[in-house]
Design a protein around this motif. Sequence first.
Motif, PDB file in Angstrom:
ATOM      1  N   ASP A 185      -6.604  -3.704  -6.820  1.00 29.97           N
ATOM      2  CA  ASP A 185      -5.460  -3.878  -7.708  1.00 29.97           C
ATOM      3  C   ASP A 185      -4.976  -5.323  -7.645  1.00 29.97           C
ATOM      4  OD1 ASP A 185      -5.515  -1.242  -8.493  1.00 29.97           O
ATOM      5  OD2 ASP A 185      -3.916  -0.599  -7.126  1.00 29.97           O
ATOM      6  N   ALA A 186      -4.144  -5.676  -8.623  1.00 28.67           N
ATOM      7  CA  ALA A 186      -3.641  -7.047  -8.707  1.00 28.67           C
ATOM      8  C   ALA A 186      -2.193  -7.125  -8.260  1.00 28.67           C
ATOM      9  CB  ALA A 186      -3.756  -7.569 -10.137  1.00 28.67           C
ATOM     10  N   LEU A 196      -0.352   0.361  -4.183  1.00 28.28           N
ATOM     11  CA  LEU A 196      -1.501  -0.425  -4.636  1.00 28.28           C
ATOM     12  C   LEU A 196      -2.722  -0.139  -3.757  1.00 28.28           C
ATOM     13  CD1 LEU A 196       0.141  -3.884  -5.413  1.00 28.28           C
ATOM     14  CD2 LEU A 196      -0.130  -1.894  -6.903  1.00 28.28           C
ATOM     15  N   PHE A 197      -3.891  -0.206  -4.378  1.00 24.92           N
ATOM     16  CA  PHE A 197      -5.149   0.059  -3.691  1.00 24.92           C
ATOM     17  C   PHE A 197      -6.020  -1.192  -3.734  1.00 24.92           C
ATOM     18  CE2 PHE A 197      -3.716   4.207  -5.129  1.00 24.92           C
ATOM     19  CZ  PHE A 197      -3.945   5.008  -4.012  1.00 24.92           C
ATOM     20  N   ALA A 215      -0.563  -7.395 -13.146  1.00 24.41           N
ATOM     21  CA  ALA A 215      -0.094  -7.287 -11.764  1.00 24.41           C
ATOM     22  C   ALA A 215       1.148  -6.402 -11.744  1.00 24.41           C
ATOM     23  CB  ALA A 215       0.230  -8.682 -11.216  1.00 24.41           C
ATOM     24  N   ARG A 216       1.076  -5.291 -11.016  1.00 27.58           N
ATOM     25  CA  ARG A 216       2.183  -4.347 -11.005  1.00 27.58           C
ATOM     26  C   ARG A 216       3.356  -4.835 -10.175  1.00 27.58           C
ATOM     27  NH1 ARG A 216      -0.555   0.802  -8.850  1.00 27.58           N
ATOM     28  NH2 ARG A 216       1.627   1.390  -8.586  1.00 27.58           N
ATOM     29  N   GLY A 260     -11.043  -5.490  -2.000  1.00 27.60           N
ATOM     30  CA  GLY A 260     -11.418  -5.187  -3.367  1.00 27.60           C
ATOM     31  C   GLY A 260     -12.539  -6.107  -3.835  1.00 27.60           C
ATOM     32  N   GLU A 264      -2.880 -10.297 -16.087  1.00 28.64           N
ATOM     33  CA  GLU A 264      -3.865  -9.416 -15.478  1.00 28.64           C
ATOM     34  C   GLU A 264      -3.218  -8.139 -14.955  1.00 28.64           C
ATOM     35  OE1 GLU A 264      -7.055  -9.694 -15.511  1.00 28.64           O
ATOM     36  OE2 GLU A 264      -7.103 -11.655 -16.466  1.00 28.64           O
ATOM     37  N   LEU A 307      -6.098  -6.801  -2.080  1.00 26.37           N
ATOM     38  CA  LEU A 307      -5.689  -7.002  -3.470  1.00 26.37           C
ATOM     39  C   LEU A 307      -6.216  -8.313  -4.045  1.00 26.37           C
ATOM     40  CD1 LEU A 307      -1.976  -5.852  -3.092  1.00 26.37           C
ATOM     41  CD2 LEU A 307      -3.989  -4.473  -3.669  1.00 26.37           C
ATOM     42  N   ARG A 308      -6.280  -8.354  -5.362  1.00 24.46           N
ATOM     43  CA  ARG A 308      -6.565  -9.594  -6.088  1.00 24.46           C
ATOM     44  C   ARG A 308      -5.238 -10.272  -6.372  1.00 24.46           C
ATOM     45  NH1 ARG A 308      -8.063  -7.543 -10.461  1.00 24.46           N
ATOM     46  NH2 ARG A 308      -6.406  -8.139 -11.912  1.00 24.46           N
ATOM     47  N   ARG A 333       0.814  -1.218   0.000  1.00 23.43           N
ATOM     48  CA  ARG A 333       0.000   0.000   0.000  1.00 23.43           C
ATOM     49  C   ARG A 333       0.851   1.272   0.000  1.00 23.43           C
ATOM     50  NH1 ARG A 333      -3.747   0.933   5.091  1.00 23.43           N
ATOM     51  NH2 ARG A 333      -1.704   1.322   6.010  1.00 23.43           N
TER      52      ARG A 333
END
Length: 236
Positions: A59-60, A55-56, A96-97, A154, A94, A83-84, A50
């Motif tokens: 998000d992945a 990431l929020f 994912a960052r 999420g 997908e 997160l997913r 976070r």
Amino acid sequence: MTAPTITDAVLAAVDDRARPLLTYYGPAQRVGLSGATLENWAAKIANYLRDEAGLFPGDAVGVDAPEHWQTAAVVLGAWWAGLRIEFGPAADAEAARVVFVDRAGIDAHPDAEETVVLPLDPFAGRVPDLPAFAADFGDTVRPHGDHFSPGGAGPEAVPGRTVADVLAAARQAAAAQGVAAGGRVLSARSWRTADDVIAHLLAPLAVGAALVWADPAADPDLAAIAETEHTDLTLN
């Protein structure tokens, strides 16, 4: 009021966080984590995702690493951050960052903004000789706080499934396997895909049981481990 996360549900099911919650047996390794210790590692990971990675909820994040206590902490940390999780080599599909990998998977996710490498050692030590684009797990997550205040869940915990879906599936799997609250479960069952993570990692934790996981690649003596760990159910 924020929606509870999977990790919130796991922690709520633990009756005494000073007791062992996850014990890992691997090649020349035995690492036992109390509920409090596992919670602290999950908090560090959630805070990193976070506060540093930005990431929020919704998000992945990718998890492409073998079964290990560090992998379990990453899963719980990512879910705590809402997160997913995309499991396995297809995580990039997908967007994912951030992707968590072991050393063998360093080059497997070239589109990730951040690749975090798990050492998979007993103490989360440093991974030597990493390329410039890869971040060391210990250096990356260890500085973050041991406590986390979640911002909610999420819409999905894994692709196509909500937090409620995943928790329901985990509790159904626990019931089907005879896992009960307060029990100690010895398992050698794999958990690298979403389905297997739900059935073989999350299921005991979600109902308030402790998990002792033995890596089948290390040819464990399950009978001896069961006696040592005082487990009451073996799944292999």
